[in-house]
Design a protein around this motif. Structure first.
Motif, PDB file in Angstrom:
ATOM      1  N   HIS A  49       2.835  -7.127  -2.031  1.00  0.00           N
ATOM      2  CA  HIS A  49       4.282  -7.104  -2.249  1.00  0.00           C
ATOM      3  C   HIS A  49       4.955  -6.048  -1.379  1.00  0.00           C
ATOM      4  CE1 HIS A  49       8.053  -7.809  -4.145  1.00  0.00           C
ATOM      5  NE2 HIS A  49       8.098  -6.636  -4.737  1.00  0.00           N
ATOM      6  N   TYR A  50       4.410  -4.834  -1.393  1.00  0.00           N
ATOM      7  CA  TYR A  50       4.931  -3.782  -0.533  1.00  0.00           C
ATOM      8  C   TYR A  50       3.865  -2.713  -0.364  1.00  0.00           C
ATOM      9  CZ  TYR A  50       6.168  -2.304  -5.277  1.00  0.00           C
ATOM     10  OH  TYR A  50       6.139  -2.035  -6.621  1.00  0.00           O
ATOM     11  N   LYS A  51       4.097  -1.830   0.596  1.00  0.00           N
ATOM     12  CA  LYS A  51       3.155  -0.760   0.922  1.00  0.00           C
ATOM     13  C   LYS A  51       3.884   0.570   0.797  1.00  0.00           C
ATOM     14  CE  LYS A  51      -0.430   0.133   4.359  1.00  0.00           C
ATOM     15  NZ  LYS A  51      -0.948  -0.267   5.678  1.00  0.00           N
ATOM     16  N   VAL A  52       3.383   1.437  -0.084  1.00  0.00           N
ATOM     17  CA  VAL A  52       4.073   2.687  -0.394  1.00  0.00           C
ATOM     18  C   VAL A  52       3.067   3.828  -0.448  1.00  0.00           C
ATOM     19  CG1 VAL A  52       5.924   1.568  -1.685  1.00  0.00           C
ATOM     20  CG2 VAL A  52       3.839   2.247  -2.875  1.00  0.00           C
ATOM     21  N   PRO A  53       3.524   5.070  -0.254  1.00  0.00           N
ATOM     22  CA  PRO A  53       2.631   6.222  -0.455  1.00  0.00           C
ATOM     23  C   PRO A  53       2.312   6.402  -1.939  1.00  0.00           C
ATOM     24  CG  PRO A  53       4.529   6.800   0.916  1.00  0.00           C
ATOM     25  CD  PRO A  53       4.827   5.466   0.306  1.00  0.00           C
ATOM     26  N   VAL A  54       1.052   6.512  -2.239  1.00  0.00           N
ATOM     27  CA  VAL A  54       0.574   6.735  -3.603  1.00  0.00           C
ATOM     28  C   VAL A  54       0.025   8.156  -3.689  1.00  0.00           C
ATOM     29  CG1 VAL A  54      -1.069   6.006  -5.380  1.00  0.00           C
ATOM     30  CG2 VAL A  54       0.064   4.299  -3.946  1.00  0.00           C
ATOM     31  N   ILE A 180     -13.858  -2.324   8.916  1.00  0.00           N
ATOM     32  CA  ILE A 180     -12.810  -2.158   7.909  1.00  0.00           C
ATOM     33  C   ILE A 180     -12.070  -0.866   8.221  1.00  0.00           C
ATOM     34  CG2 ILE A 180     -12.306  -1.917   5.455  1.00  0.00           C
ATOM     35  CD1 ILE A 180     -14.897  -3.371   4.862  1.00  0.00           C
ATOM     36  N   PHE A 181     -10.770  -0.957   8.336  1.00  0.00           N
ATOM     37  CA  PHE A 181      -9.947   0.198   8.665  1.00  0.00           C
ATOM     38  C   PHE A 181      -9.212   0.671   7.410  1.00  0.00           C
ATOM     39  CE2 PHE A 181     -10.372  -2.418  12.450  1.00  0.00           C
ATOM     40  CZ  PHE A 181     -10.868  -1.494  13.359  1.00  0.00           C
ATOM     41  N   ASN A 182      -9.311   1.957   7.145  1.00  0.00           N
ATOM     42  CA  ASN A 182      -8.756   2.531   5.929  1.00  0.00           C
ATOM     43  C   ASN A 182      -7.538   3.396   6.246  1.00  0.00           C
ATOM     44  OD1 ASN A 182     -10.989   1.893   3.798  1.00  0.00           O
ATOM     45  ND2 ASN A 182     -12.094   2.684   5.562  1.00  0.00           N
ATOM     46  N   GLU A 183      -6.644   3.454   5.285  1.00  0.00           N
ATOM     47  CA  GLU A 183      -5.509   4.361   5.376  1.00  0.00           C
ATOM     48  C   GLU A 183      -5.994   5.790   5.140  1.00  0.00           C
ATOM     49  OE1 GLU A 183      -2.387   4.137   6.123  1.00  0.00           O
ATOM     50  OE2 GLU A 183      -2.073   1.965   6.244  1.00  0.00           O
ATOM     51  N   ASN A 233      -1.188   5.722   1.807  1.00  0.00           N
ATOM     52  CA  ASN A 233      -0.423   4.471   1.799  1.00  0.00           C
ATOM     53  C   ASN A 233      -1.298   3.353   1.244  1.00  0.00           C
ATOM     54  OD1 ASN A 233       1.871   5.637   2.963  1.00  0.00           O
ATOM     55  ND2 ASN A 233       1.110   5.302   5.031  1.00  0.00           N
ATOM     56  N   GLN A 234      -0.801   2.691   0.200  1.00  0.00           N
ATOM     57  CA  GLN A 234      -1.554   1.621  -0.456  1.00  0.00           C
ATOM     58  C   GLN A 234      -0.663   0.409  -0.646  1.00  0.00           C
ATOM     59  OE1 GLN A 234      -3.378   2.951  -4.106  1.00  0.00           O
ATOM     60  NE2 GLN A 234      -4.530   4.594  -3.108  1.00  0.00           N
ATOM     61  N   GLN A 235      -1.310  -0.774  -0.638  1.00  0.00           N
ATOM     62  CA  GLN A 235      -0.582  -2.023  -0.865  1.00  0.00           C
ATOM     63  C   GLN A 235      -0.480  -2.305  -2.353  1.00  0.00           C
ATOM     64  OE1 GLN A 235      -1.396  -4.670   3.122  1.00  0.00           O
ATOM     65  NE2 GLN A 235      -2.568  -5.132   1.312  1.00  0.00           N
ATOM     66  N   ILE A 236       0.699  -2.702  -2.792  1.00  0.00           N
ATOM     67  CA  ILE A 236       0.938  -3.101  -4.174  1.00  0.00           C
ATOM     68  C   ILE A 236       1.087  -4.611  -4.187  1.00  0.00           C
ATOM     69  CG2 ILE A 236       2.357  -2.766  -6.219  1.00  0.00           C
ATOM     70  CD1 ILE A 236       0.939  -0.246  -5.233  1.00  0.00           C
ATOM     71  N   CYS A 237       0.238  -5.283  -4.967  1.00  0.00           N
ATOM     72  CA  CYS A 237       0.221  -6.743  -4.997  1.00  0.00           C
ATOM     73  C   CYS A 237       0.875  -7.252  -6.282  1.00  0.00           C
ATOM     74  CB  CYS A 237      -1.210  -7.274  -4.909  1.00  0.00           C
ATOM     75  SG  CYS A 237      -2.085  -6.768  -3.414  1.00  0.00           S
ATOM     76  N   GLU A 238       1.503  -8.421  -6.181  1.00  0.00           N
ATOM     77  CA  GLU A 238       2.045  -9.089  -7.363  1.00  0.00           C
ATOM     78  C   GLU A 238       1.279 -10.382  -7.593  1.00  0.00           C
ATOM     79  OE1 GLU A 238       5.726 -11.385  -5.108  1.00  0.00           O
ATOM     80  OE2 GLU A 238       6.105  -9.977  -6.733  1.00  0.00           O
ATOM     81  N   GLU A 239       1.318 -10.864  -8.842  1.00  0.00           N
ATOM     82  CA  GLU A 239       0.527 -12.039  -9.211  1.00  0.00           C
ATOM     83  C   GLU A 239       1.073 -13.308  -8.576  1.00  0.00           C
ATOM     84  OE1 GLU A 239      -2.252 -11.904 -10.737  1.00  0.00           O
ATOM     85  OE2 GLU A 239      -2.141  -9.740 -11.118  1.00  0.00           O
ATOM     86  N   ARG A 240       2.394 -13.430  -8.490  1.00  0.00           N
ATOM     87  CA  ARG A 240       2.999 -14.663  -7.984  1.00  0.00           C
ATOM     88  C   ARG A 240       3.191 -14.570  -6.481  1.00  0.00           C
ATOM     89  NH1 ARG A 240       8.738 -16.016 -10.372  1.00  0.00           N
ATOM     90  NH2 ARG A 240       9.116 -14.069  -9.247  1.00  0.00           N
TER      91      ARG A 240
END
Length: 256
Positions: A49-54, A180-183, A233-240
């Motif tokens: 859904h979006y990528k934000v700093p965690v 595999i490339f990591n943040e 920085n991590q990706q936040i996923c949504e179900e739909r």
């Protein structure tokens, strides 16, 4: 006269014909042309859904620092010391809770000098010296959210028999590898607090002024508290999954 004019016109016509035939060769051409095939693409099961700093962690590290500083010339007193903290390294070691920290304290020291004196007065200038006092330490974080880190698997290799099935073929080999490339986990300096004690050494008394002295070296004992925030920085996923508009949907929007 008529024949002479006719000959001149004929000569001009021939010259024009010769000039028109003298043309440069056209070098323009199609060098290459080919049809590009479409690459098949797939989407992940969970659509990002979006990528934000965690925030991975926020902690305060205590650094005890002692430094010996020499001024450019003798002074009678220090008027002010302005301090700023800068980090040159802040690194979380993957798989551990250890953070390596290094940096320096920038100190702008304003002091009063002595040019002349008598029994009732001391005259001089206000000058300054700027120094960078380095520090480094390593600290262990007590509370931390695990960062998203995926290590790379070793490459896989397939060997085949040789032509006589007597050993491994040196002509054919199949391999599989994946990267595999990591943040990266990075730092933010939230705040810096400094508690200090200044101790003058090698002071020289002024003969005609009681309790007045000059010095050029002094020792600073400091306790520094650095509040640091670790982020990734991590990706936040949504179900739909989002709906992809078709060409006809786009045309209907244009007509409206």
């Amino acid at each position: 006269m008529d024949n002479k004019k006719i000959n001149q016109a004929s000569s001009i016509k021939q010259n024009n014909c010769e000039c028109s035939n003298d043309k440069e060769e056209c070098k323009g051409e199609v060098i290459d042309s080919y049809t590009i095939n479409e690459c098949i693409s797939t989407s992940s099961e969970k659509f990002p859904h979006y990528k934000v700093p965690v925030i991975i962690s926020e902690f305060t590290a205590q650094i005890d620092l002692e430094s010996r500083i020499k001024l450019c010339e003798p002074a009678i007193e220090i008027k002010r010391i302005k301090k700023n903290v800068f980090l040159t390294q802040c690194r979380l070691v993957a798989g551990t809770r250890k953070v390596f920290i290094s940096g320096y304290v920038r100190k702008n020291i304003e002091y009063a000098t002595m040019n002349c004196y008598n029994n009732s007065a001391i005259c001089g200038d206000i000058k300054h010296t700027t120094v960078h006092v380095p520090f480094k330490c390593v600290t262990e974080i007590m509370k931390m959210r695990e960062p998203e880190i995926h290590p790379n698997e070793p490459s896989k290799m397939l060997n085949y028999y040789d032509e006589n099935n007597m050993g491994s073929s040196m002509k054919e080999i199949d391999m599989f590898s994946e990267e595999i490339f990591n943040e990266k986990v990075y730092c933010e300096l939230v705040s810096a607090k400094i508690y200090e004690a200044d101790i003058i050494e090698d002071c020289k008394n002024i003969s005609s002024a009681l309790r007045e002295h000059t010095f050029q070296n002094f020792i600073e004992k400091e306790v520094i508290y650095l509040t640091i925030k670790l982020l990734q920085n991590q990706q936040i996923c949504e179900e739909r999954e989002p709906k992809c508009p078709s060409y006809y949907d786009w045309m209907e929007q244009q007509e409206c």
